[in-house]
Design an enzyme around this catalytic site. Structure first.
Site, PDB file in Angstrom:
ATOM      1  N   PHE A  60       0.818  -1.223   0.000  1.00  0.00           N
ATOM      2  CA  PHE A  60       0.000   0.000   0.000  1.00  0.00           C
ATOM      3  C   PHE A  60       0.847   1.265   0.000  1.00  0.00           C
ATOM      4  CE2 PHE A  60      -2.472  -3.382   1.981  1.00  0.00           C
ATOM      5  CZ  PHE A  60      -3.620  -3.351   1.220  1.00  0.00           C
ATOM      6  N   CYS A  81      -0.515   2.807 -10.655  1.00  0.00           N
ATOM      7  CA  CYS A  81      -1.443   1.935  -9.915  1.00  0.00           C
ATOM      8  C   CYS A  81      -2.913   2.250 -10.154  1.00  0.00           C
ATOM      9  CB  CYS A  81      -1.141   2.017  -8.421  1.00  0.00           C
ATOM     10  SG  CYS A  81       0.439   1.259  -8.032  1.00  0.00           S
ATOM     11  N   LYS A  93       2.697  12.908  -9.548  1.00  0.00           N
ATOM     12  CA  LYS A  93       2.473  13.571  -8.261  1.00  0.00           C
ATOM     13  C   LYS A  93       3.819  14.050  -7.740  1.00  0.00           C
ATOM     14  CE  LYS A  93       2.604   9.541  -5.264  1.00  0.00           C
ATOM     15  NZ  LYS A  93       1.949   8.845  -4.192  1.00  0.00           N
TER      16      LYS A  93
HETATM   17  P1  NAD Z   1       8.240  -1.347 -11.688  1.00  0.00           P
HETATM   18  O1  NAD Z   1       7.914  -1.400 -13.131  1.00  0.00           O
HETATM   19  O2  NAD Z   1       8.846  -0.132 -11.105  1.00  0.00           O
HETATM   20  O3  NAD Z   1       9.210  -2.563 -11.311  1.00  0.00           O
HETATM   21  C1  NAD Z   1       9.012  -3.860 -11.743  1.00  0.00           C
HETATM   22  C2  NAD Z   1      10.384  -4.507 -11.905  1.00  0.00           C
HETATM   23  O4  NAD Z   1      10.215  -5.879 -12.236  1.00  0.00           O
HETATM   24  C3  NAD Z   1      11.211  -3.876 -13.025  1.00  0.00           C
HETATM   25  O5  NAD Z   1      12.460  -3.459 -12.522  1.00  0.00           O
HETATM   26  C4  NAD Z   1      11.369  -5.019 -14.031  1.00  0.00           C
HETATM   27  O6  NAD Z   1      12.588  -5.003 -14.734  1.00  0.00           O
HETATM   28  C5  NAD Z   1      11.259  -6.214 -13.119  1.00  0.00           C
HETATM   29  N1  NAD Z   1      10.945  -7.461 -13.832  1.00  0.00           N
HETATM   30  C6  NAD Z   1      10.084  -7.688 -14.830  1.00  0.00           C
HETATM   31  N2  NAD Z   1      10.125  -8.958 -15.214  1.00  0.00           N
HETATM   32  C7  NAD Z   1      11.018  -9.578 -14.418  1.00  0.00           C
HETATM   33  C8  NAD Z   1      11.501 -10.894 -14.317  1.00  0.00           C
HETATM   34  N3  NAD Z   1      11.055 -11.849 -15.121  1.00  0.00           N
HETATM   35  N4  NAD Z   1      12.431 -11.174 -13.388  1.00  0.00           N
HETATM   36  C9  NAD Z   1      12.899 -10.204 -12.576  1.00  0.00           C
HETATM   37  N5  NAD Z   1      12.478  -8.929 -12.613  1.00  0.00           N
HETATM   38  C10 NAD Z   1      11.551  -8.626 -13.531  1.00  0.00           C
HETATM   39  O7  NAD Z   1       6.884  -1.711 -10.956  1.00  0.00           O
HETATM   40  P2  NAD Z   1       6.436  -1.260  -9.475  1.00  0.00           P
HETATM   41  O8  NAD Z   1       5.870   0.107  -9.549  1.00  0.00           O
HETATM   42  O9  NAD Z   1       7.507  -1.583  -8.520  1.00  0.00           O
HETATM   43  O10 NAD Z   1       5.220  -2.242  -9.240  1.00  0.00           O
HETATM   44  C11 NAD Z   1       5.413  -3.635  -8.973  1.00  0.00           C
HETATM   45  C12 NAD Z   1       4.080  -4.207  -8.517  1.00  0.00           C
HETATM   46  O11 NAD Z   1       3.680  -3.582  -7.296  1.00  0.00           O
HETATM   47  C13 NAD Z   1       2.943  -3.953  -9.488  1.00  0.00           C
HETATM   48  O12 NAD Z   1       2.079  -5.068  -9.452  1.00  0.00           O
HETATM   49  C14 NAD Z   1       2.254  -2.741  -8.939  1.00  0.00           C
HETATM   50  O13 NAD Z   1       0.898  -2.674  -9.307  1.00  0.00           O
HETATM   51  C15 NAD Z   1       2.395  -2.971  -7.460  1.00  0.00           C
HETATM   52  N6  NAD Z   1       2.383  -1.747  -6.620  1.00  0.00           N
HETATM   53  C16 NAD Z   1       3.048  -0.636  -7.042  1.00  0.00           C
HETATM   54  C17 NAD Z   1       3.046   0.505  -6.227  1.00  0.00           C
HETATM   55  C18 NAD Z   1       3.744   1.753  -6.660  1.00  0.00           C
HETATM   56  O14 NAD Z   1       3.520   2.794  -6.020  1.00  0.00           O
HETATM   57  N7  NAD Z   1       4.589   1.731  -7.682  1.00  0.00           N
HETATM   58  C19 NAD Z   1       2.385   0.482  -4.986  1.00  0.00           C
HETATM   59  C20 NAD Z   1       1.754  -0.686  -4.592  1.00  0.00           C
HETATM   60  C21 NAD Z   1       1.757  -1.794  -5.424  1.00  0.00           C
END
Ligand code: NAD
Length: 453
Positions: free
Chosen positions: A150, A261, A322
């Site tokens: 979150f 998100c 933001k």
């Molecule tokens: P992001 O795109 O910043 O990071 C994802 C990472 O995963 C990337 O670095 C990518 O290279 C890596 N990746 C992709 N395929 C891969 C693989 N096969 N092996 C290893 N690494 C791999 O995404 P994020 O913003 O960190 O979001 C990740 C998850 O968390 C999503 O499901 C998102 O909805 C959720 N989430 C994000 C936030 C936010 O504020 N960004 C908050 C809560 C939940």
């Protein structure tokens, strides 16, 4: 504990660093080689307050490691976190291809007692599918938990270390106990550790984001209504916010929500509802209102200039979706940039952190200012898309001196209309009348104007 964090993006890197900071040994693994090389050199690929210091401190202490080798990260792990991206697929549902590719690669290295924890935001039922898939691939029962995240970008470390609550979806007492122990440093009596079924945990994440998005679209629709009816949304907001049943959070009018998100999660939940035979009327409306809201400020620019827009120069302050982040995914500023470029407007843009990400998309189509003031030079007006604090306390005389015309389009209502009128600006904002004019029904005496927020 020994933890593997698969995916070193916004969530994986923050989570991994916070777990390392509380004494665990964390291996972050990512397929993005350039990202891992940067991290290994001590460079932090994203802007997040406090993150760089935390990463460097834990690398130095030997608790935080980076690799592209899944086997190296997972081989000795007690807990394997999956934090890869789950972006929007073409049909609006969540694209789980990264997750499935990790699950396939994970199986042969997964220690038999390791708990796999899905942190990515995933459709309801994914935990059960991961469990089935791992059972097929390893030929044994594997523990799979869900632990939705979150945190808010821009305040991610505080959110992670002082969570309102921690939600975990588990099938066994052992998984609940191990995860509670992992989170213990961050828990307090008023920051509970909530266990539930994996399906409820998966749903909790979507429902939370859907409700927050609904609040934003609701107040934006009310802001648009205020403009038509000569009300002032900030006054209305004060009027409703003090009602304890309502409150103020997420009820600030603006140019719509963006980021990685809310947009995708609202659409993915709507897809899930449809798959289960339910028409997601509220969710669809929230998404539609938000998509339109991203155009509202540009509409005001177009209306102001009428046929005289071609060849004008506009300064844009704020590009990130933001403040306190460099993330521009689904940022409202991009909608403005696309529309104004198409109308032949020259754009001078500034953002304290997101310039590099914007440059990667637009290249030499924009002028990238090194400071907020530089963006204003010889511009016919200023549009504000992100409420960075440095924009709040500007010297208006300097702004006026740099601009060709004292014209401001404020998409985040960071200034007061009357203050702007006093400084001689033509001022447009969201849900309030332009230029501080108080409508056909007569001006309100300044003494009666509210001072407090
Ligand atoms: P992001 O795109 O910043 O990071 C994802 C990472 O995963 C990337 O670095 C990518 O290279 C890596 N990746 C992709 N395929 C891969 C693989 N096969 N092996 C290893 N690494 C791999 O995404 P994020 O913003 O960190 O979001 C990740 C998850 O968390 C999503 O499901 C998102 O909805 C959720 N989430 C994000 C936030 C936010 O504020 N960004 C908050 C809560 C939940």
């Amino acid at each position: 504990m020994k933890i593997a964090m698969v995916g070193a993006g916004y969530v994986g890197l923050v989570t991994g660093s916070c777990f390392a900071d509380s004494g665990n040994e964390v291996w972050c693994v990512d397929i993005d080689q350039a990202k891992i090389e940067k991290l290994t050199r001590g460079e932090i690929p994203i802007f997040e307050p406090g993150l760089a210091e935390m990463v460097l401190r834990n690398v130095e202490m030997g608790r935080l490691h980076f690799t592209t080798d899944l086997a190296q990260a997972v081989g000795r792990a007690e807990i394997v976190y999956l934090a890869v991206g789950t972006p929007q697929a073409n049909d609006g549902s969540a694209d789980l291809s990264a997750l499935w590719s990790v699950v396939a690669g994970l199986a042969e290295h997964l220690p038999s007692t390791a708990i796999t924890v899905v942190k990515s935001t995933v459709p309801v039922g994914t935990n059960a599918k991961v469990y089935e898939r791992l059972r097929e691939l390893t030929d044994r029962d594997c523990e799979v938990a869900s632990n939705p995240e979150f945190l808010k970008e821009g305040a991610a470390i505080d959110d992670f270390t002082e969570p309102d609550r921690v939600v975990v979806g588990v099938r066994s007492r052992r998984a609940a106990e191990v995860l509670e122990q992992l989170y213990r440093p961050f828990l307090e009596p008023d920051r509970p550790f909530l266990t539930m079924s994996p399906e409820s945990a998966e749903l909790t994440k979507y429902v939370a984001n859907a409700l927050l998005s609904t609040k934003i679209s609701f107040i934006n629709e009310m802001a648009n209504l205020c403009e038509r009816m000569e009300g002032d949304i900030n006054e209305v907001r004060r009027g409703i916010g003090h009602d304890q049943r309502i409150g103020f959070a997420f009820l600030s009018p603006g140019v719509g929500y963006g980021g990685s998100c809310f947009p995708k999660d609202v659409r993915a939940l709507a897809c899930m509802a449809e798959e289960h035979g339910l028409e997601p009327r509220i969710l669809r409306a929230v998404d539609e209102v938000n998509s339109q809201q991203k155009h509202v400020l540009t509409d005001k620019v177009e209306q102001h200039f009428g046929d005289n827009l071609l060849g004008r120069t506009l300064a844009i302050w704020g590009l990130a979706f933001k403040p306190q982040t460099d993330d521009i995914r689904e940022a409202p500023a991009l909608v403005m940039i696309d529309r104004l470029l198409a109308r032949g407007v020259n754009l001078r843009v500034f953002d304290p952190e997101a310039l590099a990400n914007v440059r990667a998309i637009y290249g030499d189509k924009l002028f990238y200012a090194a400071t907020a003031m530089e963006a204003l030079v010889d511009a016919d007006g200023l549009a504000i898309n992100t409420e960075w604090s440095e924009f709040r306390q500007v010297q208006f005389e300097m702004v006026k001196a740099k601009l060709k015309t004292p014209l401001v389009f404020d998409g985040r209502n960071i200034y007061e209309p009357d203050q702007m009128r006093r400084h001689g600006f033509t001022y447009y904002s969201i849900g309030r009348l332009p230029r501080g004019v108080r409508g056909r029904r007569g001006a309100v005496e300044p003494a009666l104007l509210p001072l407090q927020k």
